[in-house]
Design a protein around this motif. Structure first.
Motif, PDB file in Angstrom:
ATOM      1  N   VAL A   5       0.907  -1.210   0.031  1.00  0.00           N
ATOM      2  CA  VAL A   5      -0.010   0.066   0.010  1.00  0.00           C
ATOM      3  C   VAL A   5       0.854   1.444   0.041  1.00  0.00           C
ATOM      4  N   GLU A   6       0.687   2.049  -1.125  1.00  0.00           N
ATOM      5  CA  GLU A   6       1.619   3.234  -1.153  1.00  0.00           C
ATOM      6  C   GLU A   6       0.593   4.580  -0.655  1.00  0.00           C
ATOM      7  N   GLU A  89       8.309  16.869 -15.380  1.00  0.00           N
ATOM      8  CA  GLU A  89       8.292  15.603 -16.033  1.00  0.00           C
ATOM      9  C   GLU A  89       8.292  14.232 -15.078  1.00  0.00           C
ATOM     10  N   ASP A  90       8.196  14.797 -13.812  1.00  0.00           N
ATOM     11  CA  ASP A  90       8.232  13.352 -12.780  1.00  0.00           C
ATOM     12  C   ASP A  90       6.735  13.292 -12.671  1.00  0.00           C
ATOM     13  N   THR A  91       5.730  14.061 -13.062  1.00  0.00           N
ATOM     14  CA  THR A  91       4.445  13.697 -12.931  1.00  0.00           C
ATOM     15  C   THR A  91       3.905  12.237 -13.458  1.00  0.00           C
ATOM     16  N   ALA A  92       3.375  11.542 -12.399  1.00  0.00           N
ATOM     17  CA  ALA A  92       3.162   9.983 -12.931  1.00  0.00           C
ATOM     18  C   ALA A  92       2.227   9.616 -11.802  1.00  0.00           C
ATOM     19  N   VAL A  93       1.887   8.376 -11.923  1.00  0.00           N
ATOM     20  CA  VAL A  93       1.531   7.500 -10.749  1.00  0.00           C
ATOM     21  C   VAL A  93       2.615   6.835 -10.450  1.00  0.00           C
ATOM     22  N   TYR A  94       2.851   6.651  -9.239  1.00  0.00           N
ATOM     23  CA  TYR A  94       4.024   5.943  -8.794  1.00  0.00           C
ATOM     24  C   TYR A  94       3.748   4.731  -8.011  1.00  0.00           C
ATOM     25  N   TRP A 112       2.537  -5.994  -6.641  1.00  0.00           N
ATOM     26  CA  TRP A 112       2.573  -4.511  -6.801  1.00  0.00           C
ATOM     27  C   TRP A 112       1.428  -3.621  -6.001  1.00  0.00           C
ATOM     28  N   GLY A 113       1.790  -2.444  -5.454  1.00  0.00           N
ATOM     29  CA  GLY A 113       0.637  -1.478  -4.854  1.00  0.00           C
ATOM     30  C   GLY A 113      -0.213  -0.999  -5.907  1.00  0.00           C
ATOM     31  N   GLN A 114      -1.316  -0.040  -5.369  1.00  0.00           N
ATOM     32  CA  GLN A 114      -2.137   0.353  -6.401  1.00  0.00           C
ATOM     33  C   GLN A 114      -1.886   1.648  -6.844  1.00  0.00           C
ATOM     34  N   GLY A 115      -0.646   2.192  -6.542  1.00  0.00           N
ATOM     35  CA  GLY A 115      -0.178   3.363  -7.248  1.00  0.00           C
ATOM     36  C   GLY A 115      -0.676   4.631  -6.364  1.00  0.00           C
TER      37      GLY A 115
END
Length: 122
Positions: A5-6, A89-94, A112-115
């Motif tokens: 879990v992130e 440019e770091d914008t994203a789902v992590y 994997w977590g859910q992001g």
């Protein structure tokens, strides 16, 4: 089996900082290498950083070296990604991920977590 879990994502201005956390369930966290990946809209998921199970080694993609730091606390079943000097440019789902072998390829990771969304405004 590992559940991840992130947390810690959000909106930040360019140049700012965020710290992502990923907490794992179960008692086997210390047996897994851990990685952070990200995926921007319309792009493939890409490697960001990884840390070995005993935190003895870390790996980063070139564009985040010197800005991001991965670390882990096996007593807390948690891996962190400290992100400084953020850029649009770091914008994203992590996503955080766990793997027994250790890799920079997302295809090698088993869990994997859910992001969590990270948005960096200019």
């Amino acid at each position: 089996q590992v559940q991840l879990v992130e947390s810690g994502g959000g909106l930040v201005q360019a140049g700012g900082s965020l710290r992502l956390s990923c907490t794992a369930s179960g008692r086997t966290f210390s047996t897994y290498h851990m990685g952070w990946f990200r995926q921007a809209p319309g792009k493939e998921r890409e490697f960001v950083a990884a840390i070995t199970r005993n935190a003895g080694s870390t790996t980063y993609r070139d564009s985040v070296k010197g800005r991001f730091t991965i670390r882990r606390d096996n007593a807390k079943n948690t891996v962190y990604l400290q992100m400084n000097s953020l850029k649009p440019e770091d914008t994203a789902v992590y996503y955080c991920a766990a793997d027994l072998e250790g890799s920079t390829s997302p295809y090698e990771y088993d869990y994997w977590g859910q992001g969590t969304q990270v948005t960096v405004s200019s």
